[in-house]
Design an enzyme around this catalytic site. Structure first.
Site, short mmCIF file in Angstrom:
data_model
loop_
_atom_site.label_atom_id
_atom_site.label_comp_id
_atom_site.label_asym_id
_atom_site.label_seq_id
_atom_site.Cartn_x
_atom_site.Cartn_y
_atom_site.Cartn_z
N GLU A 41 0.85 -1.19 0.00
CA GLU A 41 0.00 0.00 0.00
C GLU A 41 0.89 1.24 0.00
OE1 GLU A 41 -3.75 1.74 2.63
OE2 GLU A 41 -2.14 0.68 3.67
N LYS A 113 -9.66 1.27 -2.37
CA LYS A 113 -9.85 0.75 -1.02
C LYS A 113 -11.27 1.03 -0.51
CE LYS A 113 -7.45 1.03 3.46
NZ LYS A 113 -6.32 1.73 4.14
N CYS A 154 -5.04 -3.24 2.93
CA CYS A 154 -4.77 -2.93 4.34
C CYS A 154 -6.00 -3.11 5.25
CB CYS A 154 -4.20 -1.52 4.45
SG CYS A 154 -3.29 -1.22 5.99
#
Length: 275
Positions: A41, A113, A154
């Site tokens: 990330e 995300k 993440c």
């Protein structure tokens, strides 16, 4: 066996320098025989000073790390999963976007995300990702040389329903590029990643940021490759660099035949709450 490579980074505040590092990592991955390289990330920029970072965040066309990844993939004939980069969005905020790039340098998939990290930690650290970033709106599975790949980033890791949806849609490999903080990494990183792999009967590939960053942030590292049974095939510890793992793609079918959780999944009925 299929060989993959992970690049465990300590990204700084200068995207041009990070682009050079990723170009070198692509060359090293190809030289090591990998079919695909995975980066963490925020591969283009780790900078919690959002005012300063804003001057270094570009759109897709002008981002130097995305350009370096595409050029390197084409030059060395290797696929690249660019874990994520910060990009300018259409609404004035940033996007935290992952890319899957094929061996011709073409973009095969994008993923923004879904879950944004807004927390206050016992250490006093406070993160408000939603103040600068816009959440994505779609889950993504893309065909690659190592199988159908379900994308995440993440903090998505904490939401098991996303991985259920990805594996139900056919994913046999799950990716979790990350920049985990040290407190949350020490507590939950290995446990959650192994759980997601086991639940899905899928390979789990998690390239991570590590070390002390130029902006003062500290990240956990421990980039992992986990097989569908939950066995850890690679743990890169806390040092930056390239790691390799050889994966047997037949392992997915083997594990799913022994524990056929995907075939046994049912829609969850309404929950009865009894006082």
């Amino acid at each position: 066996m299929t060989r993959i490579a992970l690049y465990q980074m300590t990204s700084g505040i200068d995207p041009a320098a990070n682009a050079q590092d990723i170009a070198a990592a692509i060359a090293a991955a190809a030289a090591g025989g990998a079919e695909m390289l995975f980066t963490p990330e925020m591969s283009n920029l780790v900078d919690r000073d959002r005012g300063r970072a804003a001057a270094s965040v570009h759109d897709e066309e002008h981002d130097p790390v995305l350009a370096a990844a595409r050029a390197g993939a084409a030059a060395y004939g290797i696929w690249v999963h660019l874990g994520s980069i910060a990009l300018r969005g259409a609404d004035g905020k940033f996007a935290n976007r992952a890319f899957v790039i094929d061996s011709s340098g073409d973009i095969r998939a994008r993923y923004d995300k879904l879950h944004l990290f807004d927390v206050d930690l016992p250490t006093g650290e406070s993160w408000r990702e939603s103040s600068a970033y816009t959440a994505g709106e779609a889950a993504v599975v893309v065909s690659t040389p190592i199988g159908a790949m379900g994308l995440s980033i993440c903090y998505d890791l904490r939401f098991a329903d996303l991985y259920r949806a990805l594996s139900t849609a056919g994913a046999t490999v799950l990716t979790v590029p990350a920049a985990f903080t040290r407190p949350t990494g020490e507590a939950h990183w290995h446990i959650l990643l192994r759980a997601r792999a086991i639940e899905a009967g899928a390979f789990l590939i998690a390239a991570a940021q590590t070390g002390e960053h130029a902006d003062g942030r500290a990240t956990y590292g421990h980039s992992l490759v986990i097989d569908p049974w939950g066995d850890v095939l690679l743990d890169m510890g806390d040092a930056a660099g390239i790691g390799f793992a050889d994966i047997d793609l037949n392992r997915v079918a083997d594990v799913r035949s022994r524990v056929p959780v995907i075939a046994h999944r049912r829609a969850i009925p309404a929950v009865q709450v009894i006082a």
